[in-house]
Design a protein around this motif. Structure first.
Motif, PDB file in Angstrom:
ATOM      1  N   ARG A   1       0.824  -1.207   0.000  1.00  0.00           N
ATOM      2  CA  ARG A   1       0.000   0.000   0.000  1.00  0.00           C
ATOM      3  C   ARG A   1       0.860   1.259   0.000  1.00  0.00           C
ATOM      4  O   ARG A   1       0.548   2.236  -0.679  1.00  0.00           O
ATOM      5  CB  ARG A   1      -0.942  -0.031   1.209  1.00  0.00           C
ATOM      6  N   TRP A   2       1.946   1.233   0.756  1.00  0.00           N
ATOM      7  CA  TRP A   2       2.844   2.394   0.756  1.00  0.00           C
ATOM      8  C   TRP A   2       3.451   2.587  -0.631  1.00  0.00           C
ATOM      9  O   TRP A   2       3.509   3.710  -1.149  1.00  0.00           O
ATOM     10  CB  TRP A   2       3.957   2.161   1.784  1.00  0.00           C
ATOM     11  N   HIS A   3       3.870   1.485  -1.236  1.00  0.00           N
ATOM     12  CA  HIS A   3       4.472   1.559  -2.578  1.00  0.00           C
ATOM     13  C   HIS A   3       3.478   2.104  -3.597  1.00  0.00           C
ATOM     14  O   HIS A   3       3.849   2.860  -4.502  1.00  0.00           O
ATOM     15  CB  HIS A   3       4.951   0.173  -3.007  1.00  0.00           C
TER      16      HIS A   3
ATOM     17  N   SER B   1       2.851   2.146  11.489  1.00  0.00           N
ATOM     18  CA  SER B   1       2.281   3.484  11.631  1.00  0.00           C
ATOM     19  C   SER B   1       1.282   3.776  10.516  1.00  0.00           C
ATOM     20  O   SER B   1       0.387   4.612  10.673  1.00  0.00           O
ATOM     21  CB  SER B   1       3.393   4.538  11.645  1.00  0.00           C
ATOM     22  N   LEU B   2       1.431   3.090   9.384  1.00  0.00           N
ATOM     23  CA  LEU B   2       0.496   3.272   8.280  1.00  0.00           C
ATOM     24  C   LEU B   2      -0.824   2.549   8.515  1.00  0.00           C
ATOM     25  O   LEU B   2      -1.847   2.898   7.918  1.00  0.00           O
ATOM     26  CB  LEU B   2       1.138   2.768   6.975  1.00  0.00           C
ATOM     27  N   ALA B   3      -0.837   1.540   9.397  1.00  0.00           N
ATOM     28  CA  ALA B   3      -2.012   0.686   9.568  1.00  0.00           C
ATOM     29  C   ALA B   3      -3.235   1.459  10.049  1.00  0.00           C
ATOM     30  O   ALA B   3      -4.370   1.012   9.835  1.00  0.00           O
ATOM     31  CB  ALA B   3      -1.695  -0.455  10.539  1.00  0.00           C
ATOM     32  N   ARG B   4      -3.048   2.598  10.685  1.00  0.00           N
ATOM     33  CA  ARG B   4      -4.215   3.339  11.158  1.00  0.00           C
ATOM     34  C   ARG B   4      -4.887   4.128  10.036  1.00  0.00           C
ATOM     35  O   ARG B   4      -5.924   4.772  10.252  1.00  0.00           O
ATOM     36  CB  ARG B   4      -3.830   4.271  12.309  1.00  0.00           C
TER      37      ARG B   4
ATOM     38  N   ASP C   1      -6.820  -2.058  14.417  1.00  0.00           N
ATOM     39  CA  ASP C   1      -6.602  -1.019  15.415  1.00  0.00           C
ATOM     40  C   ASP C   1      -5.251  -1.342  16.048  1.00  0.00           C
ATOM     41  O   ASP C   1      -5.065  -2.433  16.592  1.00  0.00           O
ATOM     42  CB  ASP C   1      -7.712  -1.021  16.449  1.00  0.00           C
ATOM     43  N   VAL C   2      -4.285  -0.431  15.950  1.00  0.00           N
ATOM     44  CA  VAL C   2      -2.917  -0.682  16.417  1.00  0.00           C
ATOM     45  C   VAL C   2      -2.560   0.314  17.514  1.00  0.00           C
ATOM     46  O   VAL C   2      -2.673   1.522  17.329  1.00  0.00           O
ATOM     47  CB  VAL C   2      -1.919  -0.563  15.254  1.00  0.00           C
ATOM     48  N   VAL C   3      -2.128  -0.219  18.648  1.00  0.00           N
ATOM     49  CA  VAL C   3      -1.616   0.617  19.744  1.00  0.00           C
ATOM     50  C   VAL C   3      -0.134   0.283  19.892  1.00  0.00           C
ATOM     51  O   VAL C   3       0.234  -0.844  20.237  1.00  0.00           O
ATOM     52  CB  VAL C   3      -2.355   0.346  21.058  1.00  0.00           C
TER      53      VAL C   3
END
Length: 268
Positions: A168-170, A244-247, A263-265
């Motif tokens: 997704r970043w790419h 950090s991109l997962a949110r 949801d990432v903490v």
């Protein structure tokens, strides 16, 4: 620039919300209208950011957390291209009416936006510098499935998460993407797995003229994970950037069904 928007809707009391219904509904708002080619849209500022319905690869929008109360629905909309905020703003100005359902009059409910707020908006460069975390508590907010060579792979692993987020970043900011992690580099990551396998139906609504996709269901994963990395290791720093991109996006396959929302903490 990735963004997260919270929207509140007035909704019928008896309506049942699903990630699949909501993702499909956002497609009608944020994808290119039928008959408009990407080449033509690129010349029109009002349409340039909107992806085609049949885009091969990850789309720049996904459904986030959802809440329901009698007469009210709250949901996050996660965007990888903040130009879509202009499209969203225009849609809100015209009343913010979102049809949810199977397309028939009996099976479709109209929900109406009553509030919209940008919760977070960060640059790709800021995400690329977010490399200090070493532990991530991950909740799978919707069933998650990964696919390889057309086959569904059971479970969720750090390697699958890293590969999916990197893709997704790419796709949306290749100039700022972190290095791609290879399987032999992931030994510094450990995982506590609190997930379980669930069956998810992919059948199309009976009123859909394309017919039902299949009478079968697929195996997906629900639950939570805790992933930890060795402090200071290069792999941990790269994985921190990816998480950090997962949110702002989802992971895995079948995004059109609202799957793969996390949801990432993060912890230092």
């Amino acid at each position: 620039m990735p963004s997260t928007v919270f929207l509140r809707f007035d909704a019928p009391d008896s309506f049942s919300l699903t990630p699949r219904r909501l993702h499909a509904a956002w497609g009608r708002v944020l994808e290119l209208p039928e008959g408009i080619s990407p080449e033509r849209a690129a010349r029109l500022p009002s349409l340039a950011a909107r992806p085609p319905h049949n885009l091969h690869g990850p789309k720049p929008f996904s459904v986030g957390q959802m809440t329901e109360q009698p007469g009210m629905i709250g949901t996050e909309l996660r965007l990888l291209d903040d130009r879509l905020l202009d499209n969203l703003d225009g849609w809100l100005a015209w009343g913010g009416v979102l049809p949810l359902g199977d397309g028939t009059q009996e099976g479709t409910a109209l929900i109406v936006a009553t509030e919209a707020q940008i919760l977070e908006r960060v640059s790709w460069e800021e995400l690329a510098e977010d490399d200090a975390s070493t532990t991530w508590n991950i909740m799978l907010l919707s069933p998650t499935v990964f696919t390889s060579h057309g086959r569904h792979i059971p479970g969720v692993t750090p390697a699958q998460l890293a590969t999916s987020l990197h893709a997704r970043w790419h796709a949306w900011s290749p100039e700022t993407q972190p290095p791609q992690l290879h399987p032999d580099e992931l030994g510094v990551l450990t995982m506590q797995d609190h997930t379980e396998s669930v069956r998810v139906s992919l059948g199309m609504p009976r009123a859909d003229r394309r017919g039902r996709l299949t009478a079968r269901s697929i195996r997906a994963t629900e639950g939570s994970l805790r992933i930890s990395g060795v402090a200071g290791a290069a792999t941990t720093r790269v994985f921190s950037r990816l998480m950090s991109l997962a949110r702002f996006t989802n992971v895995g396959s079948h995004a059109a069904y609202g799957m793969g929302t996390l949801d990432v903490v993060a912890e230092p």
